[in-house]
Write a protein that holds these residues in place. Structure first.
Motif, PDB file in Angstrom:
ATOM      1  N   UNK A 202      87.640 120.711  66.443  1.00  0.00           N
ATOM      2  CA  UNK A 202      89.056 120.369  66.499  1.00  0.00           C
ATOM      3  C   UNK A 202      89.320 120.846  67.698  1.00  0.00           C
ATOM      4  N   UNK A 203      89.038 122.137  68.219  1.00  0.00           N
ATOM      5  CA  UNK A 203      89.318 123.077  69.180  1.00  0.00           C
ATOM      6  C   UNK A 203      88.911 122.191  70.607  1.00  0.00           C
ATOM      7  N   UNK A 204      87.722 121.534  70.341  1.00  0.00           N
ATOM      8  CA  UNK A 204      87.017 120.829  71.372  1.00  0.00           C
ATOM      9  C   UNK A 204      87.848 119.403  71.536  1.00  0.00           C
ATOM     10  N   UNK A 205      88.162 118.912  70.448  1.00  0.00           N
ATOM     11  CA  UNK A 205      88.361 117.567  70.530  1.00  0.00           C
ATOM     12  C   UNK A 205      89.723 117.037  71.026  1.00  0.00           C
ATOM     13  N   UNK A 206      90.860 118.001  70.934  1.00  0.00           N
ATOM     14  CA  UNK A 206      92.376 117.549  71.246  1.00  0.00           C
ATOM     15  C   UNK A 206      92.264 117.440  72.815  1.00  0.00           C
TER      16      UNK A 206
END
Length: 219
Positions: A202-206
């Motif tokens: 999630x930290x990389x996705x946004x």
């Protein structure tokens, strides 16, 4: 080639405009959500494997696929009855008849975003396991279905092309399943929202989602 076939059969018509508008919506959702997850999930899978945690890598991918399926299923269930409103948002200048047709085609094609996104996730997983043939063949299968149903549109109209697009996305995903099983993918849902790999993803996705959203039509 798909575009050429569509132009040859339907020309520059309201049916073509309606199909292209309806086709755009699932692909924007896929690009922003499904594509962003694949970009982040596959390197995480590889990092777990390189650390000697292959069983945990498979579990993490099961979490990814379960969560992606749940989110996209919710999008589809909400989006199909709102197809007319979605068309109005993305193509406000369409004539009323064309907009109604686009909404009907979107209702047919929107479930394809689930299969398109899962297929793309599976492509990345297979590539991470050095299996390259089926992922390369998947988009070819989709195009074959679409072109075949464009030709069927000579008799059944533009709705046939929408059906072919949905079936093509399903077929491309299903093609990956036997190879995933051989590679070791556990075909069971795992909803583990506190998995550390999911939080990392999630930290990389946004940032990826924001970048792809800006690049999408209308974004």
């Amino acid at each position: 080639m798909r575009e050429m076939a569509l132009a040859c059969v339907f020309g520059a018509s309201a049916a073509t405009d309606a199909y292209l508008v309806a086709y755009t919506v699932p692909n924007v959702i896929f690009t922003v959500l499904g594509g962003a997850l694949t970009v982040t999930a596959v390197p995480l899978f590889a990092s777990y494997v390189s650390a000697g945690k292959k069983d945990e890598a498979w579990r993490l991918f099961a979490v990814f696929s379960t969560l992606l399926s749940a989110v996209l299923l919710a999008v589809v269930l909400a989006g199909v009855p709102l197809a007319r409103q979605i068309v109005w948002l993305v193509a406000q200048g369409l004539p009323e008849g064309t907009a109604r047709l686009a909404a009907a085609l979107l209702a047919v094609m929107l479930p394809g975003v689930l299969f398109l996104s899962l297929g793309n996730l599976f492509y990345g997983l297979l590539n991470a396991n050095n299996i390259f043939g089926p992922p390369a063949l998947g988009p070819v299968v989709t195009n074959v279905f679409i072109i075949a149903f464009i030709l069927a549109g000579l008799r059944f109209g533009i709705v046939a092309v929408s059906v072919g697009t949905l079936l093509g996305n399903i077929a491309a995903m299903v093609l990956q399943l036997p190879y995933l099983r051989r590679a070791g993918f556990p075909f069971r849902p795992v909803l583990e929202l506190h998995h550390p790999g999911l939080k990392q993803a999630f930290g990389l996705m946004f940032p990826v989602m924001i970048g792809t959203g800006i690049g999408c039509p209308g974004g």
